[in-house]
Motif scaffolding. Sequence first.
Motif, short mmCIF file in Angstrom:
data_model
loop_
_atom_site.label_atom_id
_atom_site.label_comp_id
_atom_site.label_asym_id
_atom_site.label_seq_id
_atom_site.Cartn_x
_atom_site.Cartn_y
_atom_site.Cartn_z
N MET A 100 0.69 -0.97 -0.18
CA MET A 100 -0.14 -0.06 -0.01
C MET A 100 0.94 1.20 0.05
SD MET A 100 -2.82 1.14 2.77
CE MET A 100 -3.94 -0.34 2.57
N PRO A 101 0.57 2.38 -0.87
CA PRO A 101 1.47 3.17 -0.72
C PRO A 101 1.43 4.35 0.27
CG PRO A 101 -0.62 3.79 -2.37
CD PRO A 101 -0.47 2.23 -1.77
N ASP A 102 2.40 5.35 0.52
CA ASP A 102 2.10 6.35 1.59
C ASP A 102 1.64 7.45 1.13
OD1 ASP A 102 4.16 7.37 0.35
OD2 ASP A 102 5.74 7.13 1.91
N PHE A 103 1.25 8.34 2.18
CA PHE A 103 0.71 9.66 1.79
C PHE A 103 1.43 10.72 2.61
CE2 PHE A 103 -2.93 12.54 3.52
CZ PHE A 103 -3.10 13.18 2.30
N ALA A 104 1.71 11.97 1.82
CA ALA A 104 2.78 12.91 2.33
C ALA A 104 2.25 14.32 1.97
CB ALA A 104 4.02 12.56 1.73
N GLY A 105 2.68 15.16 2.28
CA GLY A 105 2.62 16.74 2.15
C GLY A 105 4.07 17.31 2.40
N THR A 106 4.24 18.21 1.39
CA THR A 106 5.71 18.83 1.56
C THR A 106 5.31 20.50 1.32
OG1 THR A 106 6.49 16.86 0.39
CG2 THR A 106 7.98 18.98 0.22
N ASP A 107 6.00 20.89 2.39
CA ASP A 107 5.95 22.48 2.19
C ASP A 107 4.57 23.06 2.21
OD1 ASP A 107 7.23 25.00 2.52
OD2 ASP A 107 7.29 25.27 0.32
N LEU A 108 3.63 22.49 2.94
CA LEU A 108 2.34 23.08 2.76
C LEU A 108 1.93 24.20 3.48
CD1 LEU A 108 0.33 19.36 3.51
CD2 LEU A 108 0.60 20.75 1.43
N THR A 109 1.16 25.00 2.87
CA THR A 109 0.65 26.35 3.45
C THR A 109 -0.84 26.54 3.26
OG1 THR A 109 2.83 27.57 2.89
CG2 THR A 109 1.01 28.98 3.16
N CYS A 110 -1.42 27.00 4.19
CA CYS A 110 -2.82 27.16 4.27
C CYS A 110 -3.19 28.53 4.58
CB CYS A 110 -3.60 26.14 5.07
SG CYS A 110 -5.40 26.17 5.08
N LEU A 111 -3.95 29.13 3.63
CA LEU A 111 -4.36 30.47 3.62
C LEU A 111 -6.07 30.33 3.53
CD1 LEU A 111 -3.11 33.45 3.73
CD2 LEU A 111 -3.69 33.38 1.13
N ARG A 112 -6.68 30.94 4.62
CA ARG A 112 -8.14 31.06 4.75
C ARG A 112 -8.52 32.50 4.83
NH1 ARG A 112 -10.55 26.34 6.81
NH2 ARG A 112 -12.61 27.38 6.19
N GLY A 113 -9.13 32.95 3.73
CA GLY A 113 -9.26 34.59 3.63
C GLY A 113 -7.94 35.25 3.53
N ASP A 114 -7.74 36.09 4.47
CA ASP A 114 -6.36 36.71 4.74
C ASP A 114 -5.78 36.41 5.82
OD1 ASP A 114 -8.13 37.71 6.65
OD2 ASP A 114 -7.72 40.04 6.24
N ARG A 115 -6.02 35.07 6.35
CA ARG A 115 -5.31 34.61 7.44
C ARG A 115 -4.40 33.68 6.95
NH1 ARG A 115 -7.49 30.41 11.63
NH2 ARG A 115 -5.50 30.07 13.02
N LEU A 116 -3.18 33.73 7.32
CA LEU A 116 -2.36 32.53 7.18
C LEU A 116 -2.53 31.55 8.24
CD1 LEU A 116 -0.10 31.60 5.05
CD2 LEU A 116 1.41 32.83 6.51
N VAL A 117 -2.84 30.33 7.92
CA VAL A 117 -3.32 29.25 9.13
C VAL A 117 -1.96 28.61 9.65
CG1 VAL A 117 -4.39 27.42 9.55
CG2 VAL A 117 -5.48 29.03 8.02
N PHE A 118 -1.34 28.10 8.48
CA PHE A 118 0.13 27.21 8.86
C PHE A 118 0.77 27.45 7.44
CE2 PHE A 118 -2.88 23.90 7.62
CZ PHE A 118 -2.45 23.55 6.91
N THR A 119 2.19 27.20 7.55
CA THR A 119 3.21 27.31 6.54
C THR A 119 4.27 26.44 6.77
OG1 THR A 119 4.24 28.94 5.12
CG2 THR A 119 4.25 29.12 7.46
N GLY A 120 4.86 25.93 5.53
CA GLY A 120 6.12 25.07 5.70
C GLY A 120 5.87 23.85 6.43
N LEU A 121 4.79 23.34 6.36
CA LEU A 121 4.54 21.90 7.16
C LEU A 121 4.63 20.70 6.17
CD1 LEU A 121 1.22 21.54 9.13
CD2 LEU A 121 1.89 19.81 7.51
#
Length: 225
Positions: A1-22
């Motif tokens: 079974m393959p794995d699941f990964a995220g690289t350098d994720l940044t989430c912006l909601r409206g004008d709010r930066l929720v998280f970055t570099g994840l």
Amino acid sequence: MPDFAGTDLTCLRGDRLVFTGLDFRVAPGGALLLLGPNGSGKSSLLRVMAGFLRPWRGTLAWDDLSVAEEPEGHRRRVHYVGHLDAVKPVLTAAENLAFWASLGGAADPMAHARSALERLGVPHIAGVPGRYLSAGQKRRLNLARVLAAPAPLWLLDEPTVALDRAAVALLEGIIAEHRAGGGMVVLSTHADIALPGAEELHLDDFTPLSADDEDDDEMPEEDAA
């Protein structure tokens, strides 16, 4: 079974930066525990993982293939259970669950629904309309969705809310069985739950703070999933 990964994720909601570099990676049989205060982005990250939100920057990958290239295929790999209970009040518990089972491709949705309710310890609510269910019964009904149709990746947002200790223990066993079969779990919680060998991801490590944030005693509540 393959794995699941995220690289350098940044989430912006409206004008709010929720998280970055994840960054994260979940291997077959693995679990990822999301930790952090309200407002740190746990629910937002789960929605990004599910494909409901697009990351402002970064990539999600399934077996090193970008999720963005086949979003519908990715959604079929995922069971997402938010911290709010999506129960239609006019349908019975079994009808609610059969609806979700049919969306997940179950061959016999009603049979799968009844089996899942049995596994969650609430077969007696099968014929009860959603409007009459208690908070704990609604929570078990929503969690039964992960059993009503197969999916390798479970994304669970505060799954222990409104559950008593016996129900939490039952959930822990169900998660352990899923992982033993190669399934993956990403889970956010403020409560104790047994996830042996789980990796921890502290969302506040990736949350940029403004001057206003630093003056606040508490982070704001996240948007409802």
